[in-house]
Motif scaffolding. Structure first.
Motif, short mmCIF file in Angstrom:
data_model
loop_
_atom_site.label_atom_id
_atom_site.label_comp_id
_atom_site.label_asym_id
_atom_site.label_seq_id
_atom_site.Cartn_x
_atom_site.Cartn_y
_atom_site.Cartn_z
N ASP A 155 -20.92 1.49 -4.62
CA ASP A 155 -20.49 2.08 -3.35
C ASP A 155 -21.54 1.87 -2.26
O ASP A 155 -21.21 1.49 -1.13
CB ASP A 155 -20.22 3.58 -3.52
CG ASP A 155 -19.23 3.87 -4.62
OD1 ASP A 155 -18.11 3.34 -4.55
OD2 ASP A 155 -19.56 4.64 -5.54
N THR A 156 -22.79 2.14 -2.60
CA THR A 156 -23.85 2.03 -1.59
C THR A 156 -24.05 0.59 -1.14
O THR A 156 -24.37 0.33 0.01
CB THR A 156 -25.17 2.61 -2.12
OG1 THR A 156 -25.53 1.94 -3.34
CG2 THR A 156 -25.03 4.08 -2.41
N VAL A 202 -14.05 1.72 2.61
CA VAL A 202 -15.15 0.88 3.10
C VAL A 202 -14.71 -0.58 3.15
O VAL A 202 -14.95 -1.28 4.14
CB VAL A 202 -16.39 1.03 2.19
CG1 VAL A 202 -17.50 0.06 2.61
CG2 VAL A 202 -16.89 2.46 2.24
N GLU A 232 -21.26 -0.02 1.37
CA GLU A 232 -21.47 0.72 2.62
C GLU A 232 -22.62 0.13 3.44
O GLU A 232 -22.57 0.10 4.67
CB GLU A 232 -21.71 2.19 2.33
CG GLU A 232 -20.50 2.89 1.72
CD GLU A 232 -20.52 4.40 1.93
OE1 GLU A 232 -21.18 4.86 2.88
OE2 GLU A 232 -19.87 5.10 1.14
N TYR A 288 -27.31 8.16 1.08
CA TYR A 288 -25.97 8.50 0.62
C TYR A 288 -25.96 9.65 -0.38
O TYR A 288 -24.90 10.02 -0.89
CB TYR A 288 -25.30 7.27 0.00
CG TYR A 288 -25.15 6.12 0.97
CD1 TYR A 288 -24.38 6.26 2.12
CD2 TYR A 288 -25.81 4.92 0.77
CE1 TYR A 288 -24.25 5.22 3.02
CE2 TYR A 288 -25.68 3.87 1.66
CZ TYR A 288 -24.90 4.04 2.79
OH TYR A 288 -24.79 3.00 3.69
N LYS A 302 -22.84 8.89 -4.81
CA LYS A 302 -22.47 7.48 -4.71
C LYS A 302 -23.04 6.69 -5.88
O LYS A 302 -24.14 6.95 -6.35
CB LYS A 302 -23.00 6.86 -3.41
CG LYS A 302 -22.56 7.58 -2.13
CD LYS A 302 -21.12 7.31 -1.80
CE LYS A 302 -20.75 7.96 -0.47
NZ LYS A 302 -19.37 7.72 -0.07
N SER A 356 -14.40 3.11 -3.16
CA SER A 356 -14.77 2.65 -1.81
C SER A 356 -13.70 1.79 -1.15
O SER A 356 -14.00 0.88 -0.38
CB SER A 356 -16.10 1.89 -1.86
OG SER A 356 -17.16 2.73 -2.22
N SER A 387 -18.05 9.48 -4.11
CA SER A 387 -17.12 8.36 -4.19
C SER A 387 -16.26 8.49 -5.45
O SER A 387 -16.55 9.27 -6.36
CB SER A 387 -17.89 7.04 -4.23
OG SER A 387 -18.61 6.93 -5.45
#
Length: 258
Positions: free
Chosen positions: A65-66, A114, A69, A57, A61, A111, A175
């Motif tokens: 966020d990661t 997402v 995701e 990513y 990020k 996010s 993000s």
């Protein structure tokens, strides 16, 4: 028994209750010292690992966020896999409690796209193609205690580290959380730079800055902190202070008569 050990034992006991044909996805995230973030997931069904992926990513990020995701990517891979027709439920297991509690709930902040995609996917799971005797089931979220030596979670963590360490193919999108952190860092730096230009000389002599917001002096007891404030501001039992405000009844000499 330590809390982490107890939590790991509870999760291991829970794992044994999952029907063997259900799909279980473990997802995780990683962030390197240079800021690159990565995610990873592995998938199990009938006690066999059939999915594994590492995701990159880039620098834009945050860990939050990661984590989200990676969970979404794992769920997307599971629902399209041919053996999903044998599974009743899809279990998503991750060690970030905040993300775990928000995956199936309306979300604001970073996010959002997402989380919305994950809820859409959860709604599609019961409608997937499946065998006649297989129940529609649902997507279930389960928190995993991190750093508790749970093999599947450790494997997902390794996949995430590999993703973070890989070479980015192209610039990645940033993000909301990452941009917010960057803006905060820039604003603090700008404020500190401006303060160095406009701060009174007396403040500069005492090395009083705008950062951190809660300096270590605030951890002192009230008596000592009060003395520091009096010394720094000059508002106390000082001759200059009394003379400035014309305190005629003030005693301006020290006990040593100086």
């Amino acid at each position: 028994m330590l809390p982490s050990t107890l939590a790991a034992a509870d999760f291991t006991a829970f794992q044994r209750t999952i029907p063997s044909l259900d799909i279980v996805i473990f997802s995780d995230r990683s962030r390197l010292i240079d800021g690159r973030a990565g995610g990873g997931y592995i998938g199990f069904q009938a006690h066999h690992q059939f999915l594994r992926s590492s995701l990159l990513y880039g620098h834009g990020k945050e860990v939050f966020d990661t984590e989200a995701e990676a969970a979404l990517a794992g769920a997307q891979a599971a629902i399209t896999y041919p053996t999903a027709q044998f599974a009743t439920n899809l279990w998503i297991c991750l060690d970030n409690l905040e993300v775990a509690t928000r995956l199936l709930s309306p979300s604001t902040g970073s996010s959002q796209e997402v989380f919305e995609s994950f809820r859409t996917l959860a709604a599609a799971w019961p409608l997937r193609e499946r065998l006649p005797h297989t129940k529609s089931g649902s997507i279930q979220i389960r928190w995993v205690p991190g750093h508790a030596k749970i093999p599947e979670n450790e494997a997902a963590d390794l996949a995430a580290k590999e993703g973070a360490a890989s070479t980015p193919p192209a610039p990645q999108k940033s993000s909301y959380a990452s941009l917010k952190r960057h803006a905060k860092t820039q604003s603090l730096s700008a404020a500190q730079s401006q303060w160095q230009k406009v701060a009174p000389q007396s403040y500069q002599d005492l090395e009083i800055t705008t950062s951190p917001k809660r300096p270590r002096e605030l951890q002192l007891n009230r008596l000592d902190l009060g003395r520091i404030i009096v010394a720094r501001t000059g508002h106390g039992d000082f001759a200059d202070y009394h003379e400035h405000f014309n305190h005629d009844d003030a005693y301006l000499l020290c006990r040593c008569r100086a």
